[in-house]
Design an enzyme around this catalytic site. Structure first.
Site, PDB file in Angstrom:
ATOM      1  N   LYS A 184       0.851  -1.198   0.000  1.00  0.00           N
ATOM      2  CA  LYS A 184       0.000   0.000   0.000  1.00  0.00           C
ATOM      3  C   LYS A 184       0.882   1.241   0.000  1.00  0.00           C
ATOM      4  O   LYS A 184       1.693   1.437   0.899  1.00  0.00           O
ATOM      5  CB  LYS A 184      -0.926   0.005   1.223  1.00  0.00           C
TER       6      LYS A 184
ATOM      7  N   ASP B 161      -2.768  10.254   3.217  1.00  0.00           N
ATOM      8  CA  ASP B 161      -4.165   9.836   3.370  1.00  0.00           C
ATOM      9  C   ASP B 161      -4.930  10.879   4.183  1.00  0.00           C
ATOM     10  O   ASP B 161      -4.936  10.852   5.412  1.00  0.00           O
ATOM     11  CB  ASP B 161      -4.227   8.463   4.061  1.00  0.00           C
TER      12      ASP B 161
ATOM     13  N   LYS C 288     -10.518  12.986   7.311  1.00  0.00           N
ATOM     14  CA  LYS C 288     -10.088  12.666   8.671  1.00  0.00           C
ATOM     15  C   LYS C 288     -10.092  13.924   9.530  1.00  0.00           C
ATOM     16  O   LYS C 288      -9.950  15.031   9.004  1.00  0.00           O
ATOM     17  CB  LYS C 288      -8.659  12.110   8.653  1.00  0.00           C
TER      18      LYS C 288
ATOM     19  N   ASP D 213       1.401   6.524   5.266  1.00  0.00           N
ATOM     20  CA  ASP D 213       0.457   5.532   4.743  1.00  0.00           C
ATOM     21  C   ASP D 213       0.982   4.811   3.499  1.00  0.00           C
ATOM     22  O   ASP D 213       0.251   4.062   2.849  1.00  0.00           O
ATOM     23  CB  ASP D 213      -0.887   6.220   4.455  1.00  0.00           C
TER      24      ASP D 213
ATOM     25  N   ASP E 150     -12.315   7.015   3.027  1.00  0.00           N
ATOM     26  CA  ASP E 150     -11.136   6.836   3.888  1.00  0.00           C
ATOM     27  C   ASP E 150     -10.721   5.361   3.981  1.00  0.00           C
ATOM     28  O   ASP E 150      -9.677   5.047   4.536  1.00  0.00           O
ATOM     29  CB  ASP E 150     -11.428   7.415   5.277  1.00  0.00           C
TER      30      ASP E 150
ATOM     31  N   GLU F 186      -9.490   3.678   1.671  1.00  0.00           N
ATOM     32  CA  GLU F 186      -8.927   3.747   0.321  1.00  0.00           C
ATOM     33  C   GLU F 186      -7.841   2.706   0.084  1.00  0.00           C
ATOM     34  O   GLU F 186      -7.615   2.284  -1.055  1.00  0.00           O
ATOM     35  CB  GLU F 186      -8.376   5.148   0.062  1.00  0.00           C
TER      36      GLU F 186
ATOM     37  N   ARG G 253      -7.586  -0.474   0.858  1.00  0.00           N
ATOM     38  CA  ARG G 253      -8.062  -1.757   0.329  1.00  0.00           C
ATOM     39  C   ARG G 253      -8.449  -1.639  -1.144  1.00  0.00           C
ATOM     40  O   ARG G 253      -8.389  -2.602  -1.893  1.00  0.00           O
ATOM     41  CB  ARG G 253      -9.228  -2.272   1.196  1.00  0.00           C
TER      42      ARG G 253
HETATM   43  N1  BES Z   1      -4.503   4.652   6.598  1.00  0.00           N
HETATM   44  C1  BES Z   1      -5.650   4.372   7.370  1.00  0.00           C
HETATM   45  C2  BES Z   1      -5.369   3.377   8.503  1.00  0.00           C
HETATM   46  C3  BES Z   1      -4.450   3.862   9.577  1.00  0.00           C
HETATM   47  C4  BES Z   1      -4.951   4.457  10.714  1.00  0.00           C
HETATM   48  C5  BES Z   1      -3.094   3.652   9.483  1.00  0.00           C
HETATM   49  C6  BES Z   1      -4.094   4.882  11.706  1.00  0.00           C
HETATM   50  C7  BES Z   1      -2.230   4.067  10.472  1.00  0.00           C
HETATM   51  C8  BES Z   1      -2.723   4.681  11.581  1.00  0.00           C
HETATM   52  C9  BES Z   1      -6.738   3.786   6.494  1.00  0.00           C
HETATM   53  O1  BES Z   1      -6.753   4.217   5.190  1.00  0.00           O
HETATM   54  C10 BES Z   1      -8.049   4.190   7.088  1.00  0.00           C
HETATM   55  O2  BES Z   1      -8.311   5.364   7.125  1.00  0.00           O
HETATM   56  N2  BES Z   1      -8.815   3.209   7.545  1.00  0.00           N
HETATM   57  C11 BES Z   1     -10.079   3.469   8.127  1.00  0.00           C
HETATM   58  C12 BES Z   1     -11.067   2.484   7.556  1.00  0.00           C
HETATM   59  C13 BES Z   1     -12.487   2.766   7.913  1.00  0.00           C
HETATM   60  C14 BES Z   1     -12.942   4.056   7.279  1.00  0.00           C
HETATM   61  C15 BES Z   1     -13.335   1.618   7.449  1.00  0.00           C
HETATM   62  C16 BES Z   1      -9.932   3.275   9.630  1.00  0.00           C
HETATM   63  O3  BES Z   1      -9.233   2.370  10.044  1.00  0.00           O
HETATM   64  O4  BES Z   1     -10.498   4.069  10.367  1.00  0.00           O
HETATM   65 ZN    ZN Z   2      -4.943   4.818   4.414  1.00  0.00          ZN
HETATM   66 MN    MN Z   3      -7.815   6.036   4.944  1.00  0.00          MN
END
Ligand code: BES
Ligand code: ZN
Ligand code: MN
Length: 519
Positions: A287, A292, A299, A310, A369, A371, A373
């Protein structure tokens, strides 16, 4: 051996000198906690010096605990100028120390050697495993990211200024030269182990550098350039780049959708290492969200800066492929770097959009968010299509990973055998990973009312929902998914061989996995 100009700056040699006689600026010796106080772990220092140190330990504030490092004047009995005591904690039942304990103590010490030109390390190093651990730990700890510090400000130290050294405690370069003291310094296996440690540390440092690079400088196009630069002069490695136009026309709907909110278009970078007679063919998918913001599902401002990290999965993949090539492993490895910047904007994707992933499956984007996956889906389908024995993916995928396992332990999911193989590789490499399930029963969480699958579901089991989403795109192909969301970026202080900021997590596990497949 060729050394990366960025990444690793420390020169390392094995030597059998007596620790009392090494003329280095610093000599590193280990301490340990015992039932009645502190022990200095050395059979080569003069006994009166050992007794003196052990007696004075309380006044010196030395307990022998892990991650404790104290610097004291070396005194007349040692040729070195400064004695550095690094804690190993308590001995194991058999009287030895675990290799990871040695690795960490060596790294904790070298973190405190920044700014020095030479040091010798006299930690237990009397077999290959110990030499590997001490050398790796020492080099992993010898890291600094000073690119953005201007030399002009801060220090009043004219000597530093004259040398052109960067300002402040945090601005110093890592120790320039290390001698690892071991009776096996001439042993061929030990020498190979040290060379491997150098390649490995250079790879980890390069991944850290990419993570630490500011997102205004590191975006998909410049990440692709960095991949080309990293592979330049490395034999049998070829880099190919698909740009935003090629991705759109080629049907890579995931990268295209996530990248379309940014003025800097997405890229899919393939980094292929093809040795002459490979024993296996492995795909590594990373990834690479260079920033992000969350996109339209934006966010909160607090902590958003950490989202420059990220792209840590893609950085680990790039570094691993390059390291595998430098080691000449008989395994064909292709890295797929899924690069995009996730931004809100007039052309950004919306919640409710339906997109088509490479290969034809459709995704309802309920949350922009989620993104990672989406871009990984393109990469995974592409990797499966290319026909590898096994596909591993690595991603800072979910905040839920940190809820489940904290910020030091990564998760691994996938087909049973591959998942266990990754866990074993992580254990051997000294990285903390823990296996997680992909319960059939949770598949309903990512059901879409309109498309084949939805990109987000209920909060509970968020890491597993994301894993199940990825599974949709690999089918029953041998596969494992590594979620490194917490461990990739250290928001706290440095510890053992781990600096603040980018950690380079995953490189050691992936490389060890490849070495396993090489046999
Ligand atoms: N990049 C984030 C995950 C992340 C969070 C990495 C904190 C490192 C530290 C990912 O893209 C994300 O935002 N995931 C969301 C998914 C949700 C919207 C289903 C999450 O984990 O909140
Ligand atoms: Zn992310
Ligand atoms: Mn995200």
């Amino acid at each position: 051996m060729p050394r990366d100009t960025i990444g690793l700056v420390t020169d390392v040699t094995l030597s059998s000198k007596n620790p009392t006689a090494v003329k280095a600026e610093a000599l590193v010796v280990a301490t340990a906690q015992t039932s009645d106080g502190v022990a200095v772990v050395s059979d080569q220092l003069p006994t009166d010096l050992l007794t003196q140190l052990e007696t004075l330990a309380p006044q010196l504030g030395v307990t022998g605990a892990r991650d404790e490092v104290r610097k004291i004047p070396a005194g007349p009995q040692l040729a070195a100028e400064v004695l550095v005591l690094t804690g190993l904690g308590e001995r194991a039942e058999d009287g030895t120390f675990a290799t990871e304990t040695l690795r960490r103590a060596a790294g904790a010490a070298t973190r405190e050697l920044a700014g020095l030109s030479s040091a010798a390390i006299a930690l237990p190093a009397s077999d290959d495993d110990e030499i590997i651990a001490v050398t790796e730990g020492a080099l992993l700890g010898a890291y600094a990211f000073n690119r953005y510090r201007s030399a002009a400000t801060g220090t009043k130290d004219t000597k530093d200024a004259a040398k052109g050294a960067r300002n402040g405690k945090n601005g110093k370069d890592p120790v320039a030269a290390l001698e690892i003291l071991t009776p096996l310094h001439k042993n061929a296996k030990a020498k190979l182990a040290a060379e491997r440690a150098e390649i490995l540390a250079a790879a980890v440092h390069a991944a850290r550098d990419l993570v630490n690079t500011a997102p205004n400088e590191l975006y998909p196009a410049t990440f692709a350039d960095a991949a080309k630069a990293a592979a330049k002069d490395v034999k049998q490695v070829k880099v190919t780049v698909l740009d935003d136009k090629q991705l759109a026309s080629g049907g890579y709907g995931g990268l295209t959708a996530v990248g379309q909110g940014s003025s800097r278009g997405p890229r899919l970078v393939k980094v292929a290492y093809t040795p002459a007679r490979p024993n296996a063919k492995v795909a590594l998918v990373g990834k690479g969200i260079t920033f992000d913001s969350g996109g339209i599902s934006i966010k909160p401002a607090a902590g958003m800066d950490a989202m420059k990290s990220d792209m840590a999965g893609a950085a680990a993949v790039l570094s691993t492929v390059v390291a595998a090539a430098k080691l000449g492993l008989p395994v064909a490895v292709t890295g797929y770097l899924c690069l995009a910047e996730n931004m809100p904007g007039g052309n950004a994707q919306r919640p409710a959009d339906v997109i088509t992933i490479y290969g034809g499956k459709t995704v309802e984007v309920l949350n922009t968010d989620a993104e990672g996956r989406i871009v990984m889906a393109d990469g995974l389908v592409s990797a499966v299509e290319d026909g590898h024995d096994v596909v591993l993916d690595i991603a800072t995928l979910t905040g839920a990973q940190m809820v489940a396992l904290g910020s030091r332990t990564s998760a691994v999911m996938g087909t049973d055998e591959v998942r266990d193989e990754v866990k074993a590789a992580a254990d051997a490499a000294g990285e903390l990973f823990w296996p997680m399930p992909l319960p059939e029963e949770l598949k309903s969480n990512i059901k879409s009312k309109v498309a084949d699958v939805a990109n987000s579901g209920p909060r509970w089991g968020g890491m597993l929902n994301a894993g199940l989403f990825l599974q949709t795109f690999v089918g029953d192909h041998p596969w494992a998914h590594l979620d490194i969301a917490g461990p990739a970026f250290n928001e706290g202080g440095a510890h053992d061989y781990t600096p603040g900021g980018g950690t380079g997590v995953g490189v050691r596990t992936l490389l060890t996995f490849l070495e396993g497949r090489a046999k």
